[in-house]
Design an enzyme around this catalytic site. Sequence first.
Site, PDB file in Angstrom:
ATOM      1  N   GLU A  92      23.674 -40.495  14.040  1.00 45.25           N
ATOM      2  CA  GLU A  92      25.075 -40.768  13.736  1.00 45.25           C
ATOM      3  C   GLU A  92      25.974 -39.604  14.147  1.00 45.25           C
ATOM      4  O   GLU A  92      27.087 -39.819  14.630  1.00 45.25           O
ATOM      5  CB  GLU A  92      25.244 -41.064  12.243  1.00 45.25           C
ATOM      6  CG  GLU A  92      24.616 -42.375  11.786  1.00 45.25           C
ATOM      7  CD  GLU A  92      25.205 -43.583  12.480  1.00 45.25           C
ATOM      8  OE1 GLU A  92      26.344 -43.508  12.979  1.00 45.25           O
ATOM      9  OE2 GLU A  92      24.526 -44.628  12.520  1.00 45.25           O
ATOM     10  N   CYS A 248      32.472 -57.624  21.349  1.00 43.09           N
ATOM     11  CA  CYS A 248      33.891 -57.510  20.986  1.00 43.09           C
ATOM     12  C   CYS A 248      34.428 -56.156  21.472  1.00 43.09           C
ATOM     13  O   CYS A 248      34.908 -55.330  20.696  1.00 43.09           O
ATOM     14  CB  CYS A 248      34.039 -57.648  19.468  1.00 43.09           C
ATOM     15  SG  CYS A 248      35.733 -57.943  18.914  1.00 43.09           S
ATOM     16  N   CYS A 255      34.232 -63.337  24.234  1.00 42.06           N
ATOM     17  CA  CYS A 255      34.466 -64.180  23.064  1.00 42.06           C
ATOM     18  C   CYS A 255      33.571 -65.408  23.037  1.00 42.06           C
ATOM     19  O   CYS A 255      33.157 -65.862  21.959  1.00 42.06           O
ATOM     20  CB  CYS A 255      35.935 -64.595  23.010  1.00 42.06           C
ATOM     21  SG  CYS A 255      37.064 -63.216  22.682  1.00 42.06           S
ATOM     22  N   CYS A 258      30.386 -64.644  21.294  1.00 44.33           N
ATOM     23  CA  CYS A 258      30.478 -64.036  19.973  1.00 44.33           C
ATOM     24  C   CYS A 258      29.860 -64.937  18.907  1.00 44.33           C
ATOM     25  O   CYS A 258      30.217 -66.116  18.803  1.00 44.33           O
ATOM     26  CB  CYS A 258      31.938 -63.747  19.624  1.00 44.33           C
ATOM     27  SG  CYS A 258      32.153 -63.011  17.988  1.00 44.33           S
ATOM     28  N   CYS A 264      36.935 -66.005  13.477  1.00 47.01           N
ATOM     29  CA  CYS A 264      37.892 -65.047  14.063  1.00 47.01           C
ATOM     30  C   CYS A 264      39.274 -65.690  14.193  1.00 47.01           C
ATOM     31  O   CYS A 264      39.468 -66.643  14.954  1.00 47.01           O
ATOM     32  CB  CYS A 264      37.394 -64.590  15.431  1.00 47.01           C
ATOM     33  SG  CYS A 264      38.494 -63.409  16.252  1.00 47.01           S
TER      34      CYS A 264
END
Length: 507
Positions: A92, A248, A255, A258, A264
Amino acid sequence: MSQLRAAAGGLRRGGRRAVPPAGRKRKGASPRGGTPAPPPAPHLFSDPAEMGALRRNLLAWYDRCKRDLPWRTLAATEPDADRRAYAVWVSEIMLQQTQVATVIDYYNRWMQRWPTLQALAQASLEEVNELWAGLGYYSRGKRLQEAAKKVVSELAGRMPRTAEDLQKLLPGVGRYTAGAIASISYGQATGVVDGNVIRVLCRLRCIGADSSSPAVIDRLWDMANALVDRSRPGDFNQALMELGATVCVPKAPLCRECPVKQHCQAWRRVEKELVFASQKLFGKPTPVPDVEDCGVGDCPLCPPATEPWDSSLGVTNFPRKAAKKQPRVERTATCVLERRGCHGALEYLIVQRPSSGLLAGLWEFPSLPLAQGLQEEKQREVLADHLRAWMGWPVVAGGLRFIGEVVHIFSHIHQTYVVYSLHLDGDVTLDPALSPSRWVTEEEFHTSAVSTAMKKVLKAREKQRGEESGPGKGSKRKKGTKLQGASTARPGTQLSLRAFLRAPTSP
């Protein structure tokens, strides 16, 4: 399709919201001086059935399509909780402001060298900087090691077990990193909000206010915490980030691929406009679609009235950020000091930067910040004065060989290095009170803790040397002209310090 887009463009709003009649309180407005009203329902996830469906669809997609990444493998297979948390933590920190493809090699080398917190705590900062070199944002590695030392010395080698304690007890661990470690390593049901998550959530719920503002960030955290799957929080958070990284994306999002497009609102808005545009194109009477914002005056999460929905942008209307601050412009004179070592190999002199500030503790060629507007001749003089004071040797400005300018963009600085070279005969004894310095070969240079900018500087010098030594290459100086003190130098060769320190001969 272009005709449909053009027709849909006619639905663009005029930029003003309806104003309620005088004396009527606007829907959603808070009493003067009171706490802000909660965001309107269209910007929230409030339907348990929808939230459950979104979780299932997203996790099913993640199970099928997730990328095979080394930190995910370690998180899934490491039985020891502390080592598992450490593996996630390192990934991270490295992934902050850095692309996954770049991080993979650094991560593998890091974990091979320091597989545990205890191993990292025993390393020197110089070793950490050497491995981190080229990854950028160098303070991250330093803070990671400082935190590892704290875990070993003050927490008996045991990582904090909650997001709250991780953020409170470990230096350099913020809210996002703490949430990622706690959810992935320990299964704590806490959300995460990073750049990818911000983009996904803003599009899912048509949040058009400045996504970098504290008020919007707080709302997004509330949303992430509400959405996170209680049985698979780590996978859900990674799935949300994976969606933002691979589907995205900021520009040209996929899209159609997705897994949560049915949830959405930005996608629904685009689809409504296209349907309306097609019906309008073929002359079919149809009511104007509901493509307005949430309907609440001065909604804190809708796009500002001065920046209404742009049909040509589709879902990329979201998220929106305040204009990025332009990086400040800086110029630095840098000198590649070189000599032939005892075995004939070319060596370079590098010095260590201060232990705090930009590129803290890294090594570089001797450098000096330049005032803006200096002419090239004056830049040489300033650098020569700096080298003279630094080495204790007289340096003539005319002896500095100009290489060129090297541009490097830091996150907040547009840095231009004005690069010169200088060949030295023999060693240089520096004042011990000055910055640490050492001579290195080219191979040693690349394994040292040097920044990407300095690697660019050396590459520029090597390119110049290659052009000088190539067939038919030589000095462009007219025959018979010499630099001051260069009476014995061959045209096209690099002057030594001894050569240009000689007094000039009379013509």
